[in-house]
Motif scaffolding. Structure first.
Motif, PDB file in Angstrom:
ATOM      1  N   LEU A  73      41.249  -1.366 135.859  1.00  0.00           N
ATOM      2  CA  LEU A  73      40.007  -1.857 135.263  1.00  0.00           C
ATOM      3  C   LEU A  73      40.077  -3.351 135.023  1.00  0.00           C
ATOM      4  N   ASN A  74      38.910  -3.946 135.012  1.00  0.00           N
ATOM      5  CA  ASN A  74      38.783  -5.361 134.685  1.00  0.00           C
ATOM      6  C   ASN A  74      38.755  -5.461 133.165  1.00  0.00           C
ATOM      7  N   ASN A  75      39.800  -6.027 132.586  1.00  0.00           N
ATOM      8  CA  ASN A  75      39.889  -6.095 131.128  1.00  0.00           C
ATOM      9  C   ASN A  75      38.911  -7.104 130.550  1.00  0.00           C
ATOM     10  N   THR A  76      38.424  -8.008 131.387  1.00  0.00           N
ATOM     11  CA  THR A  76      37.459  -9.002 130.930  1.00  0.00           C
ATOM     12  C   THR A  76      36.072  -8.391 130.785  1.00  0.00           C
ATOM     13  N   THR A  77      35.677  -7.571 131.765  1.00  0.00           N
ATOM     14  CA  THR A  77      34.346  -6.975 131.754  1.00  0.00           C
ATOM     15  C   THR A  77      34.343  -5.520 131.305  1.00  0.00           C
ATOM     16  N   GLY A  78      35.504  -4.860 131.358  1.00  0.00           N
ATOM     17  CA  GLY A  78      35.589  -3.452 131.024  1.00  0.00           C
ATOM     18  C   GLY A  78      35.247  -2.529 132.175  1.00  0.00           C
ATOM     19  N   LYS A  79      34.909  -3.084 133.335  1.00  0.00           N
ATOM     20  CA  LYS A  79      34.504  -2.262 134.475  1.00  0.00           C
ATOM     21  C   LYS A  79      35.702  -1.586 135.129  1.00  0.00           C
ATOM     22  N   ILE A  80      35.591  -0.292 135.377  1.00  0.00           N
ATOM     23  CA  ILE A  80      36.640   0.451 136.082  1.00  0.00           C
ATOM     24  C   ILE A  80      36.484   0.193 137.579  1.00  0.00           C
TER      25      ILE A  80
END
Length: 317
Positions: A73-80
């Motif tokens: 996941l993108n920890n910046t945006t939260g997108k999996i």
């Protein structure tokens, strides 16, 4: 009859010319189509690259990982960005210590407080061949040094020492861990110990561990420890000169293998039942990524297939 045949032939000829007229004057894309094939004629490698660039990480990676379970996941945006059996039951092994550490940090205000490591707790840890940081019975150690010992070399004695300090027993400390899991919505998780030693009732999922890590990284103390490669313990009664240990992930990774990517933190885990596990943090072009994998074959003496999976994913983001 002959007149009818001539009439039908005439209709076919007229239809043919109408079709040609429509193709050239009413379908503008045909010129581009012809030009592409005449002027470019891409190689197989170019076609593969074009296709690869259109695929999401889930299609590129999930079927080619050593790990049976994974989530990116993108920890910046939260997108999996990628999932592979992310909600299925896994044994988290020492990834458990992520939860142990954040519970300790949130329950102890003075992280410089000194703790005495009780001798009796060492006996069972030695018997279970638990991973150790290097602390000794009756050693007087600060909470902060023990936190580093729990997360970097995955020291069970550091973890149990902290658990016994926060609560009157490991059992009571585990209750705090499960309370935190419920608070975070880790619906596929149940802890029975603070270290990750195997127990059939001690389980989680890579999605839950990713959720836990994402939460824990918001804590400055946890983030600092999690992203440290090497740490030196202050002098103690058992180690007058102190001693140094390394993050168990970083010591197995060649930094140049990551090309332009940067892995900045990680926690490994292993038991025979859990396989090789890894929860890691990487940074690229100002954005952070969390990858949690579990169930890779091998052990401490084989190739570290959990780390190879991290290289595969992070190098191709």
């Amino acid at each position: 009859m002959r007149k009818k045949r001539k009439k039908n032939r005439g209709i076919l000829i007229i239809s043919f010319f109408i079709a040609i007229f429509a193709f050239y004057f009413f379908i503008p894309s045909h010129k581009n189509f012809i030009s592409f094939h005449e002027d470019h004629n891409p190689s197989l490698s170019e076609l593969f690259q074009q296709t690869k660039n259109k695929l999401s990480p889930i299609n590129r990676f999930r079927n080619h990982l050593y790990s049976s379970n994974a989530i990116l996941l993108n920890n910046t945006t939260g997108k999996i960005l990628m999932e592979k059996k992310s909600e299925e039951k896994i044994y988290p092994a020492s990834l458990t210590k992520i939860m142990s550490a954040i519970v300790v940090i949130e329950h102890i205000t003075d992280l410089q407080k000194t703790i005495v490591l009780q001798p009796e707790m060492f006996h069972s840890l030695y018997a279970e061949d638990a991973s150790m940081a290097g602390f000794q019975p009756n050693e007087k150690v600060s909470v902060m040094d023990l936190l580093y010992g729990a997360l970097l070399p995955s020291g069970a004695e550091a973890t149990i020492g902290l658990a016994n300090y926060v609560s009157s027993s490991e059992t009571e400390f585990v209750q705090l861990m499960n309370d935190k899991a419920r608070e975070l919505g880790m619906k596929h998780t149940h802890f029975t110990n603070a270290t990750g030693l195997h127990d059939v009732n001690h389980y989680s999922s890579v999605r839950d561990i990713a959720k836990l890590l994402q939460y824990s990284l918001n804590n400055e103390v946890f983030r600092k420890i999690f992203t440290t490669e090497r740490y030196s313990v202050s002098p103690t009664n058992q180690h007058p000169n102190g001693f140094t240990f390394e993050n168990s992930m970083f010591k197995n990774i060649e930094s140049n293998e990551f090309s332009s990517r940067e892995i900045i933190g990680g926690k490994t885990g292993y038991t025979e039942e859990a396989g090789l596990c890894l929860a890691s943090l990487a940074k690229k072009e100002g954005e952070e990524y969390i990858l949690v994998t579990a169930g890779a074959r091998g052990d401490h003496k084989t190739k570290q297939f959990n780390l190879l999976d991290a290289l595969t994913v992070y190098n191709d983001l």
